[in-house]
Design a protein around this motif. Structure first.
Motif, short mmCIF file in Angstrom:
data_model
loop_
_atom_site.label_atom_id
_atom_site.label_comp_id
_atom_site.label_asym_id
_atom_site.label_seq_id
_atom_site.Cartn_x
_atom_site.Cartn_y
_atom_site.Cartn_z
N ALA A 1 -11.88 17.54 20.19
CA ALA A 1 -10.53 17.43 19.63
C ALA A 1 -10.26 18.57 18.65
CB ALA A 1 -10.36 16.09 18.93
N ALA A 2 -11.28 18.94 17.88
CA ALA A 2 -11.11 20.05 16.92
C ALA A 2 -10.94 21.37 17.65
CB ALA A 2 -12.32 20.11 15.98
N LEU B 1 -7.67 23.85 17.54
CA LEU B 1 -7.79 25.25 17.13
C LEU B 1 -7.15 26.19 18.14
CD1 LEU B 1 -9.25 27.30 15.09
CD2 LEU B 1 -10.98 27.47 16.89
N VAL B 2 -7.55 26.05 19.40
CA VAL B 2 -7.13 27.04 20.40
C VAL B 2 -5.70 26.79 20.89
CG1 VAL B 2 -9.50 27.43 21.14
CG2 VAL B 2 -8.14 25.71 22.32
N ASN C 1 -12.15 15.50 8.78
CA ASN C 1 -11.36 15.31 9.99
C ASN C 1 -10.52 16.58 10.21
OD1 ASN C 1 -9.21 15.15 8.18
ND2 ASN C 1 -8.93 12.95 8.42
N LEU C 2 -9.58 16.51 11.12
CA LEU C 2 -8.79 17.70 11.45
C LEU C 2 -7.82 18.10 10.35
CD1 LEU C 2 -7.99 17.04 15.22
CD2 LEU C 2 -9.99 18.11 14.18
N TYR C 3 -7.65 17.26 9.35
CA TYR C 3 -6.73 17.54 8.25
C TYR C 3 -7.47 17.84 6.95
CZ TYR C 3 -3.42 15.68 11.58
OH TYR C 3 -2.67 15.47 12.73
#
Length: 526
Positions: free
Chosen positions: A78-79, A83-84, A340-342
């Motif tokens: 998921a990360a 990113l991409v 996490n992603l945040y």
């Protein structure tokens, strides 16, 4: 002890820190504290570019696959997707706002090729000065409302009611200050300063990670250290980094016997993933051979790589001969403070971004030129999260005095002793015997006050730096002992062959502080 208060406190001054500060400054009060001058960061030293699937012939799914492959499939999918997929739009936003990248005579972006990328997707600015160009751009965008305190070294986090509410820091005059904030963001970089040869700025010694660990935050994947294959190496010391972009232009690794050392080692030869190239060079040195980067085939080298040209000239190395002496050096930490992603850590109110954080985006081995992109993308996501968060009133914190200890620091080892230890036993190659020895050596110096973040009486900045180096080294050694396999930036000579089993079982190494002692937690993922 004096104290300061702000809405958002950012510790560090690299690309992630400045990108976050510029995006937040119109919405809330922001303060940056940094260990040295604001210009001192790994981002300023970054010669390589920014990877993004921005070409019409490229696609984020291609970038995704290259990132996963380089990361030995230990990545958080998921990360990586975040990113991409967001990378190209973040780059276009920078360009629309005035950031310029290198273009050809027709105004088209010049996209370079670097290790483990199967397509040209590396944007550069100023040739081999991309990091500096990006940082100067962000410096120009810093709002005057952003307060910057230089020469403030983080000591520990301040936890109140199970929430991070600030940090304590030490300035050059050994004065301690408490900085309070509704949101505390660690952007302190990795831990290259734990090793004798490194590409990192001299200030990068794992301070933020050590402070987060002492406060009880989860720290993950610390065994994965990326060594850059080509540090300019002369007279037994490093003189700077030779960007992978040089090999992208055709340069080849050759030993002093005239053998091109990457032939038959990997399909991508000199542009193989960094862990593979570093180990190959390391093997040459073990066998008594010197290694050089043959640049004789690159036309207009001085124009294409002005920063590297300056490094070579300063080190007294002639470009005319076409051979640059190189050796691997500690470059990037794939692990760090678990988020996490945040950017949210396992402690309420504490965030981490950039190299200090571990979203899992890099897996076991970072893909070339994904680090600047990481700082751009995940800082932007955190900015959106904080801007949209409910406004918090300034709380009437109980400004309790920090506990002090009479524990002395006279018996601490020197920073160089730690660097030599880590380079020998937790470097490019490791084994159980060496890791156990190094871990026990580190533990002979750590005491409960250092682990629990108690302020030491009359301790200097250099003493606290050593304590942070000891703590972060312990995390790396403990993680490296736990992972009984070789993968990416973690190579165990007693477990030298990574077989297909790890493709089916993605392990996550997490360490969490438990009271005064240490407790290791191994958590399975997927």
């Amino acid at each position: 002890m004096p104290f300061e208060y702000t809405d958002v406190l950012i510790v560090g001054s690299g690309i992630a820190a400045l990108n976050l500060a510029t995006k937040l400054s119109e919405h809330m009060n922001v303060r940056i504290i940094t260990k040295s001058k604001i210009e001192n960061s790994n981002s300023m030293l970054a010669q390589g570019g920014v990877a993004a699937a921005i070409s019409p012939s490229d696609h984020w799914e291609n970038h995704f696959q290259d990132t996963m492959s380089a990361g030995c499939y230990h990545n958080n999918k998921a990360a990586v997707k975040t990113l991409v997929e967001l990378g190209p739009s973040c780059i276009r936003e920078l360009m629309n706002d005035g950031m310029t990248f290198d273009c050809d005579s027709d105004g088209n972006l010049v996209l370079g090729l670097e290790g483990a990328h199967l397509q040209n997707r590396i944007l550069h600015a100023g040739g081999d000065s991309t990091g500096k160009a990006l940082m100067n751009y962000l410096f120009s965008k810093l709002d005057q409302k952003v307060i910057v305190n230089e020469n403030e070294m983080i000591l520990d986090l301040i936890i109140h009611d199970e929430k991070c509410v600030g940090v304590t820091s030490l300035n050059n005059h050994n004065e301690i200050t408490s900085f309070y904030a509704n949101h505390v963001v660690l952007a302190t970089g990795g831990c290259g300063g734990l090793y004798s040869v490194t590409s990192n700025d001299i200030t990068i010694t794992g301070d933020g990670i050590a402070a987060a660990y002492r406060a009880g935050a989860e720290i993950t994947d610390m065994e994965f250290i990326q060594f850059h294959p080509t540090m300019l190496f002369k007279d037994g010391k490093s003189h700077g980094l030779i960007s992978e972009a040089v090999r992208g232009e055709g340069a080849l690794l050759v030993n002093d016997k005239g053998k091109y050392i990457m032939e038959g080692v990997h399909d991508l030869k000199d542009l193989a993933p960094r862990d593979i190239v570093s180990r190959r060079i390391h093997k040459e040195y073990i066998n008594g051979n010197l290694v050089f980067l043959d640049i004789s085939m690159i036309k207009n080298f001085r124009i294409k790589f002005p920063t590297i040209t300056g490094i070579c000239e300063k080190a007294g190395i002639s470009l005319q001969e076409g051979l640059l002496p190189v050796a691997p050096g500690a470059h990037f930490l794939m692990g760090g403070i678990k988020t996490n992603l945040y950017g949210e850590s396992t402690i309420n109110g504490l965030y981490a971004i950039g190299e200090a954080a571990c979203t899992g985006v890099h897996g076991a081995n970072r893909l070339a030129s994904n680090s600047l992109l990481e700082g751009i993308v995940f800082a932007s996501l955190l900015a959106k999260r904080l801007i949209s968060a409910p406004k918090q009133r300034r709380r009437p914190f109980l400004f309790a005095k920090r506990q002090r200890s009479s524990s002395g620091t006279s018996s601490l080892p020197t920073a160089n002793e730690i660097r030599n230890l880590m380079s020998r036993y937790a470097g490019i190659e490791r084994d159980e015997k060496g890791l156990i020895y190094a871990k026990q050596w580190i533990e002979s110096y750590l005491n409960k006050d250092m682990v629990n973040g108690v302020l030491l009486v009359n301790a200097s900045r250099s003493a606290y730096t050593v304590i942070n180096m000891l703590t972060t080294s312990w995390l790396i050694l403990s993680s490296a002992l736990e992972r009984e396999e070789s993968r990416g930036g973690h190579y165990r000579i007693d477990y030298p062959v990574s077989d297909s089993r790890w493709l089916k079982r993605y392990l996550s190494r997490t360490i969490k502080k438990d009271g005064i002692g240490f407790q290791e937690l191994v958590k399975g993922a997927n």
